[in-house]
Design a protein around this motif. Structure first.
Motif, PDB file in Angstrom:
ATOM      1  N   TYR A  16      27.749 -22.677  17.466  1.00 49.05           N
ATOM      2  CA  TYR A  16      27.503 -22.158  16.409  1.00 49.05           C
ATOM      3  C   TYR A  16      26.982 -21.193  16.283  1.00 49.05           C
ATOM      4  O   TYR A  16      26.395 -20.578  15.250  1.00 49.05           O
ATOM      5  CB  TYR A  16      26.431 -23.045  15.706  1.00 49.05           C
ATOM      6  CG  TYR A  16      26.513 -24.750  16.211  1.00 49.05           C
ATOM      7  CD1 TYR A  16      27.352 -25.131  15.197  1.00 49.05           C
ATOM      8  CD2 TYR A  16      25.975 -25.380  17.245  1.00 49.05           C
ATOM      9  CE1 TYR A  16      27.668 -26.653  15.477  1.00 49.05           C
ATOM     10  CE2 TYR A  16      26.420 -26.862  17.010  1.00 49.05           C
ATOM     11  CZ  TYR A  16      26.606 -27.607  16.556  1.00 49.05           C
ATOM     12  OH  TYR A  16      27.473 -28.600  15.918  1.00 49.05           O
ATOM     13  N   TYR A  20      27.614 -22.251  11.572  1.00 49.32           N
ATOM     14  CA  TYR A  20      27.527 -23.543  10.809  1.00 49.32           C
ATOM     15  C   TYR A  20      26.955 -24.276   9.360  1.00 49.32           C
ATOM     16  O   TYR A  20      26.315 -23.302   9.136  1.00 49.32           O
ATOM     17  CB  TYR A  20      26.700 -24.576  11.285  1.00 49.32           C
ATOM     18  CG  TYR A  20      25.419 -24.527  11.679  1.00 49.32           C
ATOM     19  CD1 TYR A  20      24.442 -25.040  10.941  1.00 49.32           C
ATOM     20  CD2 TYR A  20      24.619 -23.163  12.334  1.00 49.32           C
ATOM     21  CE1 TYR A  20      22.848 -24.661  10.443  1.00 49.32           C
ATOM     22  CE2 TYR A  20      23.030 -22.874  12.044  1.00 49.32           C
ATOM     23  CZ  TYR A  20      22.663 -23.581  10.829  1.00 49.32           C
ATOM     24  OH  TYR A  20      21.088 -23.141  10.704  1.00 49.32           O
ATOM     25  N   GLN A  57      31.096 -27.031  12.516  1.00 52.76           N
ATOM     26  CA  GLN A  57      31.885 -25.957  12.570  1.00 52.76           C
ATOM     27  C   GLN A  57      31.774 -25.420  11.597  1.00 52.76           C
ATOM     28  O   GLN A  57      32.020 -26.639  10.121  1.00 52.76           O
ATOM     29  CB  GLN A  57      32.368 -25.980  13.792  1.00 52.76           C
ATOM     30  CG  GLN A  57      32.945 -25.630  14.652  1.00 52.76           C
ATOM     31  CD  GLN A  57      32.246 -27.231  15.285  1.00 52.76           C
ATOM     32  OE1 GLN A  57      32.241 -28.531  15.362  1.00 52.76           O
ATOM     33  NE2 GLN A  57      30.722 -26.605  16.721  1.00 52.76           N
TER      34      GLN A  57
END
Length: 218
Positions: A16, A20, A57
């Protein structure tokens, strides 16, 4: 032999670094913590209200490629308090029909290694991972070194090759923004330069007349 070693991390932005999205964001907090022993960034998920909470993600990095029928292994390091099981892990895709993976148990306050093997139910070039779990109020989970690779053997964490592309894109965007600011503020920059020049001239004039002032007042 059915043993296959992958090694390449297929999951872009697996730690991340490029941002994120939160799953169940109103249920708690997510924060990066310092862990000198981790190869990747380390994240702590704290639940303030019982429910399912997790990380995934962000939109720019949902570009994992997987192939239907191929075996993969998800691995990560984790520890927790008031939690023993991670049970909300999904391979996601824009079309929906996401693939739920198995759960892992045995979390303690000591960081341990975990893995889940799975066979992809569909093919996609825009997949990503939802790393989530059900938590009770006050429970925490700390996670790092998330990796998805082909095969069944876990290898040491490394970023996805695609992360290099994201970094280059991010650098290019930063350069573009700086150039845009310069173009917009050229006149201001010019004014500042003129002000500095004028200030220097005034100081030079003052330095020149200062001895005369001293001679008059002495």
């Amino acid at each position: 032999s059915n043993l296959k070693v992958g090694s390449t991390n297929l999951l872009p932005n697996s730690d991340y670094s490029f941002g994120y999205d939160v799953w169940g964001g109103t249920l708690g907090t997510i924060a990066e913590i310092n862990d000198a022993t981790s190869r990747s960034k380390t994240w702590k998920i704290t639940c303030t209200t019982g429910g399912t909470l997790g990380l995934q993600q962000n939109s720019i990095s949902r570009t994992m490629s997987i192939v239907k029928g191929v075996k993969y292994v998800l691995s990560f390091k984790a520890s927790g308090t008031n939690i023993a099981v991670v049970d909300y892990l999904h391979i996601m895709r824009p079309l929906g029909g996401n693939q739920r993976l198995g759960s892992v148990s045995g979390l303690t306050s000591t960081t341990s290694d975990f893995k889940i093997e799975f066979v992809a139910e569909w093919s996609s070039t825009t997949a990503w991972l939802l790393f989530g779990t059900q938590l009770s109020a006050g429970a925490t989970i700390t996670v790092s070194e998330i990796k998805i690779e082909e095969g069944s053997v876990v290898t040491s964490w490394a970023p996805s090759p695609k992360d290099v592309d994201y970094q280059l894109t991010q650098n290019a965007e930063s350069t573009r923004l700086v150039q845009a600011w310069v173009d917009t503020n050229k006149s201001n920059v010019s004014d500042i330069t003129s002000i500095k020049a004028s200030t220097t001239a005034v100081r030079n004039d003052f330095d020149n007349i200062l001895p005369l002032i001293r001679s008059v007042t002495s």
